[in-house]
Design an enzyme around this catalytic site. Structure first.
Site: not given
Ligand code: RFL
Ligand code: PHB
Length: 390
Positions: A72, A200, A292, A296
């Site tokens: 990505h 997001y 989350p 990471k």
């Protein structure tokens, strides 16, 4: 039983450490309290940094990842019913790889079995002792029989609720913690992802995330309240709420289907310092937790065991303690950077019940700045793709 390094926990940290040590010719035994299918059944992370991929290559377990992992080059932020792309490749020259933690774990398990290395699954009453001296031991029960595993070092890779961190005298350890006033409700479904890249989404009803595991399997999350229950959410309720939190152009492309997993995870930031106590080293979630939002957790677990494997190789092969002496400080530098990024990204994207109108205006101003300023976007991108391992 005797080994050079006793590893407690067969999650990604323990298994990757075992693989890296095997490559360096160092003997290790892994002791895990659950069964192998149980460990594989936990649906967790999905995004790998370049440093994690490099460590999996070094461990000789990246064959399937190279074939099936999805590169990505960016991600999308959604707010005010619009999408804004953060182009990792253009801003940092780097990309991330979408490949599930379940797949990483399975590849590591299979490589370990093929090499004939010992993993004790379903070990009960696991305890650690003697790590303040030269003769540490791991004790456990298996099939009704007591076992003592003698070793030179113990690696505590047993996650946040494990036994290794809890065995350190309280006066020797300092912990830092922030608990967030919400959780994530996650759904896994065999449907194609809504978009090519992750989305997001900041929304007044709460945060939403469109993630994926492959071209045919999607992972979605919704911010939910801490006292909510996954059983309360029918699949239809989940898909309806998800669509409401996404811009129309994304909501239209969400393909729905029966969920194959549905669960709620609380969000927490946590760090234990130091990460070494004599001959015990903590690694991964045993030492630190991140919310989350920045993807990471697994990546930090990997970099911890990367440093640890390097330090132990120096100890056995070069007769130098420099690497293991530097272990804790080296990890913690990277850990605190990831803690900061995950806390910042969580604070930016979620709805906080207590911040009020001013807090919401600050989030809106920051989101506008982020997508309007290449400098701000670069700061997000370079943290998301992962800071280099020194
Ligand atoms: P794990 O995976 O918890 O493994 C620890 C292992 O130790 C065993 N154990 C014991 N064994 C023996 N004796 C005992 N007393 C024991 N106590 C426990 C456990 O059974 C287990 O097998 O820790 P590890 O290896 O440090 O790996 C950490 C990662 O699993 C974790 O950081 C990530 O999953 C976090 N995370 C994400 N990380 C990312 O990098 N990218 C992501 O996209 C991402 N998404 C996520 C996530 C975590 C999530 N949840 C559910 C917490 C998404 C979610 C929803
Ligand atoms: C996931 O796919 O599980 C995932 C992806 C990105 C995140 C968190 C979780 O930030």
């Amino acid at each position: 039983m005797r080994t050079q390094v006793a590893i407690v926990g067969a999650g990604p940290a323990g298994l990757l450490l075992g693989a890296l040590l095997h490559r360096a010719g160092i003997d290790a035994v892994i002791v895990e309290q659950r069964s192998a299918p149980y460990v594989l059944g936990r649906i967790r992370a999905g995004v790998l940094e370049r440093t994690t991929v490099d460590l999996l290559e070094e461990a000789g377990v990246a064959g399937r990842l190279r074939r099936e992992g999805l590169p990505h080059d960016g991600t999308e932020l959604a707010f005010d019913d619009r999408l804004h792309r953060i182009d990792f490749k253009a801003l940092t020259g780097q990309r991330v790889t979408v490949y599930g933690q379940t797949e990483v774990t399975q590849d590591l398990m299979e490589a370990r079995a093929a090499a004939g290395l010992t993993t004790v699954y379903e070990a009960q009453q696991v305890s650690v002792d003697g790590f303040d001296g030269r003769t540490p031991v791991v004790r456990f029960r298996k099939d009704g029989v007591e076992h003592t595993l003698e070793c030179d070092f113990i690696a505590g890779c047993d996650g946040y609720h494990g036994v290794t961190r809890a065995s350190v005298p309280p006066a020797a350890i300092t912990t830092y913690e922030k608990v967030y006033p919400f959780g994530w409700l996650g759904v896994l479904a065999d449907v194609p992802p809504a978009r090519e890249e992750l989305v997001y989404a900041h929304h007044e009803r709460g945060f939403a995330l469109c993630s994926q595991r492959s071209r045919t399997r999607s992972r979605y999350y919704l911010q939910c309240s801490l006292d909510d229950k996954a059983e309360r959410w029918s699949d239809d309720m989940f898909w309806d709420e998800l669509r409401r939190r996404l811009p129309a152009e994304v909501a239209q492309t969400v393909v729905t289907g029966p969920s194959i997993e549905k669960s709620i995870a609380p969000l927490r930031s946590f760090v234990a310092e130091p990460m070494r106590f004599g001959r015990l080293f903590l690694a991964g979630d045993a030492a630190h937790i991140v919310p989350p939002t920045g993807a990471k957790g697994l990546n930090l677990a990997a970099s911890d065991v990367g440093y640890l494997a390097r330090g132990l190789a120096e100890f056995y092969l070069d007769k130098s303690e420099a690497g293991i002496d530097a272990y804790s400080a080296r990890c913690l530098r990277r850990v605190w950077q990831a803690e900061r990024f995950s806390w910042w990204f969580t604070s930016l994207m979620h709805r906080f019940p207590e911040t009020g109108a001013f807090g919401q205006k600050m989030q809106q101003a920051e989101l506008a700045y982020l997508v309007g300023s290449p400098a701000a976007a670069t700061a997000l991108a370079e943290n998301y793709v992962g800071l280099p391992m020194a």
